[in-house]
Write a protein that holds these residues in place. Structure first.
Motif, PDB file in Angstrom:
ATOM      1  N   ARG A  35      -0.920   4.098 -15.366  1.00 23.36           N
ATOM      2  CA  ARG A  35      -2.263   3.540 -15.548  1.00 23.36           C
ATOM      3  C   ARG A  35      -3.171   3.978 -14.394  1.00 23.36           C
ATOM      4  NH1 ARG A  35       0.116  -2.134 -17.320  1.00 23.36           N
ATOM      5  NH2 ARG A  35      -0.250  -1.964 -19.535  1.00 23.36           N
ATOM      6  N   SER A  36      -4.424   4.212 -14.725  1.00 22.38           N
ATOM      7  CA  SER A  36      -5.394   4.611 -13.699  1.00 22.38           C
ATOM      8  C   SER A  36      -5.794   3.383 -12.881  1.00 22.38           C
ATOM      9  CB  SER A  36      -6.630   5.217 -14.353  1.00 22.38           C
ATOM     10  OG  SER A  36      -7.374   4.207 -15.022  1.00 22.38           O
ATOM     11  N   TYR A  37      -6.352   3.646 -11.700  1.00 22.25           N
ATOM     12  CA  TYR A  37      -6.839   2.556 -10.857  1.00 22.25           C
ATOM     13  C   TYR A  37      -7.991   1.818 -11.548  1.00 22.25           C
ATOM     14  CZ  TYR A  37      -3.981   4.600  -7.163  1.00 22.25           C
ATOM     15  OH  TYR A  37      -2.940   5.087  -6.435  1.00 22.25           O
ATOM     16  N   GLU A  53      -6.419   0.788  -2.699  1.00 18.05           N
ATOM     17  CA  GLU A  53      -6.006   0.331  -1.360  1.00 18.05           C
ATOM     18  C   GLU A  53      -4.815  -0.616  -1.436  1.00 18.05           C
ATOM     19  OE1 GLU A  53      -6.864   1.379   1.708  1.00 18.05           O
ATOM     20  OE2 GLU A  53      -7.946   2.897   0.555  1.00 18.05           O
ATOM     21  N   ARG A  54      -4.822  -1.509  -2.412  1.00 24.37           N
ATOM     22  CA  ARG A  54      -3.690  -2.437  -2.566  1.00 24.37           C
ATOM     23  C   ARG A  54      -2.406  -1.694  -2.921  1.00 24.37           C
ATOM     24  NH1 ARG A  54      -4.179  -8.035  -3.185  1.00 24.37           N
ATOM     25  NH2 ARG A  54      -6.276  -8.777  -2.754  1.00 24.37           N
ATOM     26  N   VAL A  55      -2.506  -0.728  -3.824  1.00 26.06           N
ATOM     27  CA  VAL A  55      -1.311   0.039  -4.212  1.00 26.06           C
ATOM     28  C   VAL A  55      -0.787   0.827  -3.013  1.00 26.06           C
ATOM     29  CG1 VAL A  55      -0.452   1.912  -5.676  1.00 26.06           C
ATOM     30  CG2 VAL A  55      -1.877   0.101  -6.670  1.00 26.06           C
ATOM     31  N   LYS A  56      -1.693   1.420  -2.226  1.00 21.75           N
ATOM     32  CA  LYS A  56      -1.260   2.138  -1.019  1.00 21.75           C
ATOM     33  C   LYS A  56      -0.543   1.186  -0.057  1.00 21.75           C
ATOM     34  CE  LYS A  56      -4.712   4.237   0.891  1.00 21.75           C
ATOM     35  NZ  LYS A  56      -5.812   5.047   1.431  1.00 21.75           N
ATOM     36  N   ILE A  64       6.628  -1.306  -3.308  1.00 24.70           N
ATOM     37  CA  ILE A  64       6.818  -0.238  -4.297  1.00 24.70           C
ATOM     38  C   ILE A  64       7.649   0.829  -3.601  1.00 24.70           C
ATOM     39  CG2 ILE A  64       5.724   1.563  -5.693  1.00 24.70           C
ATOM     40  CD1 ILE A  64       3.241  -0.231  -5.878  1.00 24.70           C
ATOM     41  N   ARG A  65       8.891   0.957  -4.016  1.00 20.33           N
ATOM     42  CA  ARG A  65       9.792   1.929  -3.377  1.00 20.33           C
ATOM     43  C   ARG A  65       9.547   3.339  -3.868  1.00 20.33           C
ATOM     44  NH1 ARG A  65      15.442  -1.184  -3.948  1.00 20.33           N
ATOM     45  NH2 ARG A  65      15.294  -0.065  -5.895  1.00 20.33           N
TER      46      ARG A  65
END
Length: 179
Positions: A35-37, A53-56, A64-65
């Motif tokens: 899915r896109s941001y 930023e949250r995903v990073k 998130i491994r």
């Protein structure tokens, strides 16, 4: 403090400060990591840059491994799923037994407490291939017995979920008791 023994990653109890947005994002990413941001942001109520930023941050923190493809076992002709309990005459977590993990049929290996030493989740092409893997396991010094549980049908299989159950319902027996 993270401690590694024999090259095996331990379950870490380090707390990650995940808020409701993080958990929603993780839930959506577990369902479909492509899915896109923008799409993720629309579904959780954040801007695309805020989601990025949250995903990073979730990646940096280790929440998130990795991002991986979930493969359909039928498509790759690995239709026999089994759980194998391995009993050993001594400490089960030997380098020789852990080396069984090099075979692509072995999906998971767990050192467990209870009436067995190791629990393996394996997926093979057929019973003949399972028999070959079991023969290889029996070649490991110290292995004295295996018990295999062949799966007839799967009702639910999923990766780790970010949700946490806050309150478990009372067992039926406890709620039906008379004072």
């Amino acid at each position: 403090m993270s401690v590694e023994t024999d090259g095996i990653r331990q379950n870490e109890s380090r707390a990650r400060d995940l808020d409701a947005f993080d958990r929603k994002l993780l839930t959506l990413l577990v369902e479909d990591a492509t899915r896109s941001y923008v799409e993720l942001g629309e579904q959780v109520g954040l801007s695309a840059p805020a989601v990025h930023e949250r995903v990073k941050r979730l990646k940096r923190s280790g929440a998130i491994r990795q991002t991986a493809a979930l493969i359909d076992p039928i498509a790759i002709r690995k239709t026999l799923l089994a759980f194998v309990h391995v009993d050993t005459s001594g400490w089960g977590k030997t380098p020789e037994l852990l080396a069984i993990g090099k075979y692509p049929e072995v999906e998971e290996m767990h050192s467990v407490a209870g009436d067995t030493c190791m629990l393996l989740k394996v997926r093979t092409e057929d019973s003949r291939a399972l028999e070959g893997l079991l023969a290889r396991i029996y070649d490991v010094p110290g292995v004295i017995r295996t018990r295999s549980y062949v799966v007839l049908s799967t009702h639910m299989e999923r990766p780790v979920q970010p949700g946490i159950t806050k309150e478990w319902p009372a067992p039926r027996q406890a709620s039906n008791r008379q004072p």
